[in-house]
Design an enzyme around this catalytic site. Structure first.
Site, PDB file in Angstrom:
ATOM      1  N   GLY A  39       0.898  -1.592   0.328  1.00 16.69           N
ATOM      2  CA  GLY A  39      -0.479  -0.133  -0.166  1.00 16.69           C
ATOM      3  C   GLY A  39       0.593   1.246   0.125  1.00 16.69           C
ATOM      4  O   GLY A  39       0.111   2.671  -0.056  1.00 16.69           O
ATOM      5  N   GLY A 176       4.815  25.243   7.036  1.00 18.08           N
ATOM      6  CA  GLY A 176       4.808  25.176   5.394  1.00 18.08           C
ATOM      7  C   GLY A 176       3.285  25.534   5.259  1.00 18.08           C
ATOM      8  O   GLY A 176       2.439  24.487   5.693  1.00 18.08           O
ATOM      9  N   ALA A 177       2.196  26.073   4.507  1.00 17.51           N
ATOM     10  CA  ALA A 177       1.079  25.963   4.813  1.00 17.51           C
ATOM     11  C   ALA A 177       0.256  25.435   3.370  1.00 17.51           C
ATOM     12  O   ALA A 177      -0.569  25.218   2.391  1.00 17.51           O
ATOM     13  CB  ALA A 177       0.324  27.409   4.620  1.00 17.51           C
ATOM     14  N   THR A 267       6.848  20.872   4.209  1.00 20.80           N
ATOM     15  CA  THR A 267       7.281  21.167   3.036  1.00 20.80           C
ATOM     16  C   THR A 267       7.782  20.789   1.732  1.00 20.80           C
ATOM     17  O   THR A 267       8.870  21.881   1.067  1.00 20.80           O
ATOM     18  CB  THR A 267       8.607  22.192   3.250  1.00 20.80           C
ATOM     19  N   HIS A 441     -33.241  16.480  -4.321  1.00 23.73           N
ATOM     20  CA  HIS A 441     -33.222  17.441  -3.239  1.00 23.73           C
ATOM     21  C   HIS A 441     -33.820  16.878  -1.155  1.00 23.73           C
ATOM     22  O   HIS A 441     -34.096  16.022  -2.492  1.00 23.73           O
ATOM     23  CB  HIS A 441     -34.178  18.344  -3.610  1.00 23.73           C
TER      24      HIS A 441
HETATM   25  P1  NAI Z   1       3.603  20.891  -0.325  1.00 14.77           P
HETATM   26  O1  NAI Z   1       4.040  21.248  -1.172  1.00 14.77           O
HETATM   27  O2  NAI Z   1       1.490  21.049  -0.841  1.00 14.77           O
HETATM   28  O3  NAI Z   1       3.261  22.097   0.609  1.00 14.77           O
HETATM   29  C1  NAI Z   1       4.548  22.779   0.941  1.00 14.77           C
HETATM   30  C2  NAI Z   1       4.709  24.211   1.922  1.00 14.77           C
HETATM   31  O4  NAI Z   1       5.283  24.320   2.114  1.00 14.77           O
HETATM   32  C3  NAI Z   1       4.694  25.492   0.432  1.00 14.77           C
HETATM   33  O5  NAI Z   1       3.537  26.087   0.388  1.00 14.77           O
HETATM   34  C4  NAI Z   1       5.221  26.010   0.156  1.00 14.77           C
HETATM   35  O6  NAI Z   1       5.722  27.859   0.062  1.00 14.77           O
HETATM   36  C5  NAI Z   1       5.932  25.701   1.618  1.00 14.77           C
HETATM   37  N1  NAI Z   1       6.946  26.051   2.707  1.00 14.77           N
HETATM   38  C6  NAI Z   1       8.611  25.392   1.301  1.00 14.77           C
HETATM   39  N2  NAI Z   1       9.475  26.090   2.262  1.00 14.77           N
HETATM   40  C7  NAI Z   1       9.500  26.930   3.082  1.00 14.77           C
HETATM   41  C8  NAI Z   1      10.456  27.574   3.751  1.00 14.77           C
HETATM   42  N3  NAI Z   1      11.020  28.005   4.199  1.00 14.77           N
HETATM   43  N4  NAI Z   1       9.603  27.885   5.303  1.00 14.77           N
HETATM   44  C9  NAI Z   1       8.424  28.429   5.770  1.00 14.77           C
HETATM   45  N5  NAI Z   1       6.790  27.502   4.257  1.00 14.77           N
HETATM   46  C10 NAI Z   1       7.657  27.096   3.241  1.00 14.77           C
HETATM   47  O7  NAI Z   1       3.663  20.115   0.338  1.00 14.77           O
HETATM   48  P2  NAI Z   1       3.085  19.496   1.522  1.00 14.77           P
HETATM   49  O8  NAI Z   1       1.870  20.190   2.226  1.00 14.77           O
HETATM   50  O9  NAI Z   1       4.713  18.648   3.045  1.00 14.77           O
HETATM   51  O10 NAI Z   1       3.038  18.081   0.402  1.00 14.77           O
HETATM   52  C11 NAI Z   1       3.463  17.084  -0.014  1.00 14.77           C
HETATM   53  C12 NAI Z   1       2.802  16.647  -1.230  1.00 14.77           C
HETATM   54  O11 NAI Z   1       2.086  15.291  -0.522  1.00 14.77           O
HETATM   55  C13 NAI Z   1       2.090  17.335  -1.807  1.00 14.77           C
HETATM   56  O12 NAI Z   1       2.392  17.206  -3.599  1.00 14.77           O
HETATM   57  C14 NAI Z   1       1.072  16.811  -1.585  1.00 14.77           C
HETATM   58  O13 NAI Z   1      -0.106  17.648  -3.144  1.00 14.77           O
HETATM   59  C15 NAI Z   1       0.942  15.430  -1.203  1.00 14.77           C
HETATM   60  N6  NAI Z   1      -0.328  15.224  -0.606  1.00 14.77           N
HETATM   61  C16 NAI Z   1      -1.528  15.268  -0.949  1.00 14.77           C
HETATM   62  C17 NAI Z   1      -2.321  15.272   0.146  1.00 14.77           C
HETATM   63  C18 NAI Z   1      -3.708  15.770  -0.842  1.00 14.77           C
HETATM   64  O14 NAI Z   1      -4.882  15.354  -1.720  1.00 14.77           O
HETATM   65  N7  NAI Z   1      -5.563  14.952  -0.018  1.00 14.77           N
HETATM   66  C19 NAI Z   1      -2.480  14.585   1.352  1.00 14.77           C
HETATM   67  C20 NAI Z   1      -0.654  14.920   1.620  1.00 14.77           C
HETATM   68  C21 NAI Z   1      -0.203  15.528   0.475  1.00 14.77           C
END
Ligand code: NAI
Length: 462
Positions: A39, A176-177, A267, A441
């Site tokens: 998985g 990282g938001a 991040t 509905h």
């Molecule tokens: P992300 O790429 O979504 O967000 C990373 C954030 O960190 C960005 O907003 C960036 O500007 C910020 N950042 C980078 N360097 C920084 C710094 N030095 N200081 C402050 N902020 C900084 O990455 P995330 O949340 O780690 O997710 C990783 C991957 O996993 C993504 O591609 C995401 O799509 C995927 N994922 C998808 C999910 C879903 O579809 N529900 C759930 C969890 C992960």
């Protein structure tokens, strides 16, 4: 004769789906997996466990905030963190065992261990070398940290450690938001942690439709998450069981520190290709460390293919799954294909956020004339009954042809609602096609129809 038609390396959503589709198409298939359970990240330390914690913590929120409004009197709910983690582990177990069952059912051999490709057509697992006509790499991704930050998965954690903390932190700092930061930040905020999210950019969830992102931040702030935007994290100092995070505000270069019991580094992620022997094999990589592939998922080495997080594109389980099916069909002589213009993205907070296709910002930049039809969940009876009226549906359609170009939803079940629009887009539908389709509905999906109506003569309930 080769041992297998196809050996898939990695059993995440990309790899296991690819293996099952290969077997269904009559190919003799094996899948290599070094983890104890099948998985990959998604089922073991990603999508599935995080959804379990999101669900449990949302139920707590409902009990604390909405039960009384519905005439339900219960004693104040208490969190048994160990039991919540056990529930999450049980969910993981059910899902990973499900894949094992599907492998058996489809007569797929699980080659246990970490795989390497010593030469095209060969896969080495432990001391055994297996031969295959085709090898598909589906090795996924791993968290990428920042310079100056050491991850110990106890005090300074990635999503992996955040899914099994020893206790609920009093103060959680999220770096990282993005998707991971906001989903897991929500979990711990609901469980009582003081959560501060530090983000480098001036807004949350980069790339998301700006109107949705703004509303999303407002809603999360109301739920208690604090945001420090435009802030570059400089480093994290760990002091026994606590940590100090230092960041610089980009607007004035001022330096600040914030204390935390736990720091979540979210991040981004990077492709995981360690140990596969790709450099010796001569597989071309992009400068971002992804495996380079052509339109048919073929790498630069004949007979070796790659899919999912290890190649270019959004790191999403469902994108990997679709590529897994497509490459299986290609290997079976069919015309496998993925439509990258219609890949939904979902954030599983409460409310959920979902999108597909173009954002308003992208359309403006491309000079594409469009109209936006918007409908608030305030006008949706079901949402009001369920305390879920925060948010809206926005459909973007071509201003001349009315063809749907994108949709953005923040609101209840957004991650499910988005698929009606995905299907519409796959069929090249106009907003009017959605508007003229009868919607039951009372359902949340009526808000989608109302947004489609808003692209034409106007919605009924606003
Ligand atoms: P992300 O790429 O979504 O967000 C990373 C954030 O960190 C960005 O907003 C960036 O500007 C910020 N950042 C980078 N360097 C920084 C710094 N030095 N200081 C402050 N902020 C900084 O990455 P995330 O949340 O780690 O997710 C990783 C991957 O996993 C993504 O591609 C995401 O799509 C995927 N994922 C998808 C999910 C879903 O579809 N529900 C759930 C969890 C992960």
């Amino acid at each position: 004769m080769a041992d297998y038609d196809v050996i898939v390396i990695g059993s995440g959503p990309g790899g296991y789906v690819c293996a099952i589709r290969c077997a269904q198409l009559g190919l003799k298939t094996a899948c290599v997996e070094g983890r104890e359970t099948l998985g990959g990240t998604c089922l073991n330390i990603g999508c599935i466990p995080s959804k379990a914690l999101l669900h449990a913590s949302h139920q707590l929120h409902e009990a604390e905030h909405n039960f009384e409004k519905m005439g339900l009197k219960v004693a104040a709910p208490k969190v048994d963190w160990k039991a919540m983690l056990a529930y999450k582990d049980d969910v993981i177990g059910q899902n990973t065992k499900g894949i094992e069952f599907l492998f058996k059912k489809n007569k797929i051999d699980w080659l246990k261990g970490w795989g390497a490709i010593p030469e095209a057509g060969k896969v080495k697992v432990g001391d055994d070398v297996h031969s295959a006509k085709h090898v598909v790499i589906a090795s996924g991704s791993e968290p990428s940290s920042l310079p100056g930050i050491e991850i110990d998965e106890e005090t300074v954690v990635t999503s992996t450690g955040a899914l099994e903390l020893g206790k609920i932190p009093k103060k959680l700092v999220v770096i990282g938001a993005g998707v991971i930061g906001l989903e897991l930040g929500s979990v711990y905020a609901r469980l009582g942690a003081e959560v501060t999210v530090i983000e480098y950019l001036d807004g949350i969830t980069p790339g998301m439709d700006a109107e949705v992102a703004k509303q999303f931040q407002k809603i999360l702030s109301k739920q208690g998450l604090k945001f420090v935007l435009g802030a570059a994290v400089q480093g994290v100092e760990t002091l026994k069981t606590k940590a100090k995070v230092t960041y610089k505000l980009r607007k004035d270069d001022s330096e600040h520190t914030i204390d935390a019991d736990t720091v979540l580094v979210s991040t981004g992620r990077r492709p995981f290709t360690d140990g596969l022997g790709l450099a010796d094999l001569g597989v071309k990589m992009t400068d971002r460390g992804q495996i380079e592939t052509d339109g048919h998922y073929a790498t630069s080495v004949k007979g070796v293919y790659a899919i999912g997080d290890a190649i270019a594109g959004p790191m999403l389980a469902h994108k990997a799954e679709d590529e897994g099916m497509a490459v299986a069909e290609i290997l079976a002589g069919q015309a496998g294909h993925v439509n990258y213009d219609v890949i939904p993205g979902v954030i599983y907070t409460h409310p959920e956020v979902a999108s597909v296709g173009k954002t308003e910002e992208q359309l403006k930049e491309a000079g594409h004339a469009y109209k936006a039809g918007k409908f608030s969940f305030m006008g949706n009876g079901r949402a009001k009954a369920n305390f879920a009226a925060d948010g809206f549906v926005k459909i973007l359609a071509d201003s001349k042809t009315d063809r749907v170009l994108g949709a953005h939803i923040i609101g209840p079940m957004a991650g499910d609602l988005i698929h009606e629009i995905c299907v519409a887009m796959e069929f090249g539908a106009a907003a009017e096609d959605i508007a003229r389709t009868c919607h039951a509905h009372p359902t949340y999906s009526e808000a989608v129809r109302e947004a489609a109506l808003a692209c034409g003569d106007g919605p009924i309930h606003s």
